[in-house]
Write an enzyme that holds these catalytic residues in place. Structure first.
Site, PDB file in Angstrom:
ATOM      1  N   ASP A  54       1.012   8.834  22.907  1.00 20.62           N
ATOM      2  CA  ASP A  54       1.101   9.562  21.635  1.00 20.62           C
ATOM      3  C   ASP A  54       2.559   9.723  21.218  1.00 20.62           C
ATOM      4  O   ASP A  54       3.355  10.312  21.957  1.00 20.62           O
ATOM      5  CB  ASP A  54       0.465  10.950  21.811  1.00 20.62           C
ATOM      6  CG  ASP A  54       0.480  11.750  20.516  1.00 20.62           C
ATOM      7  OD1 ASP A  54      -0.442  11.551  19.711  1.00 20.62           O
ATOM      8  OD2 ASP A  54       1.416  12.542  20.299  1.00 20.62           O
ATOM      9  N   TYR A  59       9.313  12.415  16.374  1.00 17.52           N
ATOM     10  CA  TYR A  59       9.845  12.489  17.747  1.00 17.52           C
ATOM     11  C   TYR A  59      11.079  11.602  17.948  1.00 17.52           C
ATOM     12  O   TYR A  59      11.726  11.681  18.990  1.00 17.52           O
ATOM     13  CB  TYR A  59       8.778  12.102  18.790  1.00 17.52           C
ATOM     14  CG  TYR A  59       7.493  12.890  18.735  1.00 17.52           C
ATOM     15  CD1 TYR A  59       7.398  14.068  17.999  1.00 17.52           C
ATOM     16  CD2 TYR A  59       6.360  12.459  19.407  1.00 17.52           C
ATOM     17  CE1 TYR A  59       6.209  14.772  17.935  1.00 17.52           C
ATOM     18  CE2 TYR A  59       5.171  13.167  19.353  1.00 17.52           C
ATOM     19  CZ  TYR A  59       5.103  14.319  18.604  1.00 17.52           C
ATOM     20  OH  TYR A  59       3.926  15.012  18.543  1.00 17.52           O
ATOM     21  N   LYS A  84       2.216   9.205  13.907  1.00 11.61           N
ATOM     22  CA  LYS A  84       1.910  10.163  12.835  1.00 11.61           C
ATOM     23  C   LYS A  84       2.954  10.058  11.733  1.00 11.61           C
ATOM     24  O   LYS A  84       4.127   9.789  12.028  1.00 11.61           O
ATOM     25  CB  LYS A  84       1.928  11.594  13.387  1.00 11.61           C
ATOM     26  CG  LYS A  84       1.329  11.721  14.773  1.00 11.61           C
ATOM     27  CD  LYS A  84       1.352  13.119  15.325  1.00 11.61           C
ATOM     28  CE  LYS A  84       0.873  13.133  16.752  1.00 11.61           C
ATOM     29  NZ  LYS A  84       1.928  12.897  17.763  1.00 11.61           N
ATOM     30  N   HIS A 117       0.677  14.251  10.182  1.00 10.27           N
ATOM     31  CA  HIS A 117       1.215  15.169  11.208  1.00 10.27           C
ATOM     32  C   HIS A 117       0.895  16.642  10.919  1.00 10.27           C
ATOM     33  O   HIS A 117       0.572  17.412  11.827  1.00 10.27           O
ATOM     34  CB  HIS A 117       2.723  14.953  11.364  1.00 10.27           C
ATOM     35  CG  HIS A 117       3.225  15.250  12.731  1.00 10.27           C
ATOM     36  ND1 HIS A 117       4.251  14.576  13.331  1.00 10.27           N
ATOM     37  CD2 HIS A 117       2.820  16.166  13.649  1.00 10.27           C
ATOM     38  CE1 HIS A 117       4.460  15.058  14.543  1.00 10.27           C
ATOM     39  NE2 HIS A 117       3.609  16.031  14.750  1.00 10.27           N
TER      40      HIS A 117
HETATM   41  N1  NAP Z   1       0.375  16.844  16.431  1.00 15.10           N
HETATM   42  C1  NAP Z   1       1.280  17.766  16.658  1.00 15.10           C
HETATM   43  O1  NAP Z   1       1.655  18.540  15.763  1.00 15.10           O
HETATM   44  C2  NAP Z   1       1.882  17.897  18.033  1.00 15.10           C
HETATM   45  C3  NAP Z   1       2.703  18.982  18.335  1.00 15.10           C
HETATM   46  C4  NAP Z   1       3.242  19.073  19.616  1.00 15.10           C
HETATM   47  C5  NAP Z   1       2.943  18.114  20.577  1.00 15.10           C
HETATM   48  N2  NAP Z   1       2.159  17.034  20.246  1.00 15.10           N
HETATM   49  C6  NAP Z   1       1.860  15.957  21.252  1.00 15.10           C
HETATM   50  O2  NAP Z   1       1.246  16.565  22.380  1.00 15.10           O
HETATM   51  C7  NAP Z   1       1.981  16.212  23.554  1.00 15.10           C
HETATM   52  C8  NAP Z   1       1.894  17.316  24.597  1.00 15.10           C
HETATM   53  O3  NAP Z   1       2.341  18.548  24.095  1.00 15.10           O
HETATM   54  P1  NAP Z   1       3.690  19.259  24.596  1.00 15.10           P
HETATM   55  O4  NAP Z   1       4.627  18.231  25.092  1.00 15.10           O
HETATM   56  O5  NAP Z   1       4.121  20.128  23.495  1.00 15.10           O
HETATM   57  O6  NAP Z   1       3.206  20.248  25.735  1.00 15.10           O
HETATM   58  P2  NAP Z   1       2.435  20.143  27.134  1.00 15.10           P
HETATM   59  O7  NAP Z   1       2.005  18.750  27.426  1.00 15.10           O
HETATM   60  O8  NAP Z   1       1.417  21.224  27.142  1.00 15.10           O
HETATM   61  O9  NAP Z   1       3.562  20.579  28.158  1.00 15.10           O
HETATM   62  C9  NAP Z   1       4.712  19.825  28.392  1.00 15.10           C
HETATM   63  C10 NAP Z   1       5.674  20.692  29.189  1.00 15.10           C
HETATM   64  O10 NAP Z   1       5.078  21.093  30.422  1.00 15.10           O
HETATM   65  C11 NAP Z   1       5.825  20.567  31.534  1.00 15.10           C
HETATM   66  N3  NAP Z   1       4.858  20.001  32.481  1.00 15.10           N
HETATM   67  C12 NAP Z   1       4.066  18.921  32.303  1.00 15.10           C
HETATM   68  N4  NAP Z   1       3.266  18.728  33.378  1.00 15.10           N
HETATM   69  C13 NAP Z   1       3.553  19.703  34.248  1.00 15.10           C
HETATM   70  C14 NAP Z   1       3.063  20.038  35.536  1.00 15.10           C
HETATM   71  N5  NAP Z   1       2.115  19.316  36.132  1.00 15.10           N
HETATM   72  N6  NAP Z   1       3.569  21.129  36.147  1.00 15.10           N
HETATM   73  C15 NAP Z   1       4.533  21.879  35.535  1.00 15.10           C
HETATM   74  N7  NAP Z   1       5.044  21.617  34.321  1.00 15.10           N
HETATM   75  C16 NAP Z   1       4.550  20.527  33.683  1.00 15.10           C
HETATM   76  C17 NAP Z   1       6.751  19.509  30.964  1.00 15.10           C
HETATM   77  O11 NAP Z   1       7.990  19.528  31.650  1.00 15.10           O
HETATM   78  P3  NAP Z   1       8.663  18.194  32.230  1.00 15.10           P
HETATM   79  O12 NAP Z   1       8.694  17.183  31.122  1.00 15.10           O
HETATM   80  O13 NAP Z   1      10.037  18.690  32.620  1.00 15.10           O
HETATM   81  O14 NAP Z   1       7.820  17.773  33.382  1.00 15.10           O
HETATM   82  C18 NAP Z   1       6.956  19.988  29.523  1.00 15.10           C
HETATM   83  O15 NAP Z   1       7.992  20.947  29.468  1.00 15.10           O
HETATM   84  C19 NAP Z   1       3.406  16.002  23.023  1.00 15.10           C
HETATM   85  O16 NAP Z   1       4.249  15.328  23.931  1.00 15.10           O
HETATM   86  C20 NAP Z   1       3.111  15.233  21.762  1.00 15.10           C
HETATM   87  O17 NAP Z   1       2.827  13.869  22.050  1.00 15.10           O
HETATM   88  C21 NAP Z   1       1.610  16.934  19.003  1.00 15.10           C
END
Ligand code: NAP
Length: 285
Positions: A54, A59, A84, A117
């Site tokens: 994704d 980004y 997006k 988005h």
């Molecule tokens: N459509 C939208 O508006 C929108 C908005 C936000 C995000 N997104 C998408 O959704 C994806 C995921 O969301 P997100 O990145 O915001 O949050 P997330 O996946 O809920 O969390 C990512 C965070 O958690 C940490 N992490 C991941 N796995 C872990 C584990 N097993 N143990 C401890 N910490 C862990 C990561 O740190 P490290 O990297 O340091 O491991 C990072 O800081 C994004 O990357 C993006 O592709 C979409």
């Protein structure tokens, strides 16, 4: 919707309303902008078995991701790439232009899923019309939206020729969005969870500590398993290979119905990101 817990695997796919299948567990790339870091993370994800990635124009890593996937050795048809259209590139002509740039940056001749988005008031219908055109030209295998509330989906329905196949929304144990999720189910729109582990803010919850002892799993793994059993698509992000692997090591146990309900009970309507209604009104962040 609950899914059969015995048959889940990293290869499990969710079939969209147009019969295109997307991996239920994908990999998020927000904040991964440095080429070497992204290269290491995506290759760790591929090695673990992830095939869905994704990204978004916002980004600022489409070029880097394009390079990584073009060199990764996995067949294009085995990958599922989502991007997006950014807020400032919405509107009919701008979206078509933005999409063209996205394809070029990703070094692809089609994308698997292209999303709006955020819902924005001024360009709301025009942006979707551009996505419909992209879909009709077979440049995207599926199209959808992100961060649409029920009111946005109802409004879209009044003018759209094609229904979104996915709504990618903030969804995790602190924000379960039950009404919206039920609406999506009732309308055959797949539910994709962003920030599925609430950026690990859930890690100290008593239920995760208790279940962690029972199953030998972390809060992140338990939350991801909860998503899978609810039938959500989830796209956790990590830059650490060991966490990338751990986030996919969730197929050797199953939460009971009562445990699922206890995790549902953590909901407190807490968002890590912006409220879509406010973004819509302001036409952006
Ligand atoms: N459509 C939208 O508006 C929108 C908005 C936000 C995000 N997104 C998408 O959704 C994806 C995921 O969301 P997100 O990145 O915001 O949050 P997330 O996946 O809920 O969390 C990512 C965070 O958690 C940490 N992490 C991941 N796995 C872990 C584990 N097993 N143990 C401890 N910490 C862990 C990561 O740190 P490290 O990297 O340091 O491991 C990072 O800081 C994004 O990357 C993006 O592709 C979409």
């Amino acid at each position: 919707m609950s899914v059969s817990t015995t048959s889940l695997s990293i290869n499990t796919k969710i079939v969209l309303d147009n019969d295109v299948a997307i991996e239920q567990l994908g990999f998020g790339t927000y904040k991964l902008t440095d080429f070497d870091e992204l290269d290491c993370a995506v290759n760790a994800a591929l090695k673990t078995g992830y095939r869905a990635f994704d990204t978004a124009e916002l980004y600022q890593n489409e070029k880097q991701l394009g390079k990584v996937i073009s060199q990764c050795g996995v067949k294009r048809s085995d990958l599922f790439i989502t991007s997006k259209i950014a807020n400032e590139k919405q509107g009919y002509d701008n979206t078509l232009k933005g999409f063209e740039q996205t394809l070029k940056d990703l070094e692809l001749d089609y994308i698997d899923l292209f999303l709006v988005h955020w819902p924005l008031k001024d360009t709301f219908f025009d942006t979707w019309e551009a996505l419909e055109r992209i879909y009709e030209q077979k440049l995207a295998r599926a199209i959808g939206v992100c961060n649409f509330q029920i009111s946005h989906l109802e409004m879209l329905e009044t003018r759209a020729n094609i229904k979104p196949m996915i709504n990618q929304i903030e969804l995790h144990p602190y924000l379960t969005q039950k009404e919206l999720v039920n609406y999506l189910r009732d309308n055959d729109i797949a539910v994709e969870a962003w920030s599925p582990i609430a950026r690990n803010m859930i890690k100290d919850e008593a239920i995760f500590i208790e279940l962690g002892k029972k199953y030998g799993k972390s809060a992140a793994q338990l939350a991801l398993r909860w998503h899978l059993q609810h039938g959500h698509i989830a796209i956790p992000k990590s830059s650490h290979p060991e966490r990338i692997a751990a986030n996919a090591d969730i197929y050797d146990f199953a939460l009971t119905d009562s445990e699922m309900q206890q995790i549902d009970g953590l909901n407190k309507n807490f968002r890590v990101g912006p409220n879509p209604d406010e973004v819509y009104q302001k036409n952006g962040f």
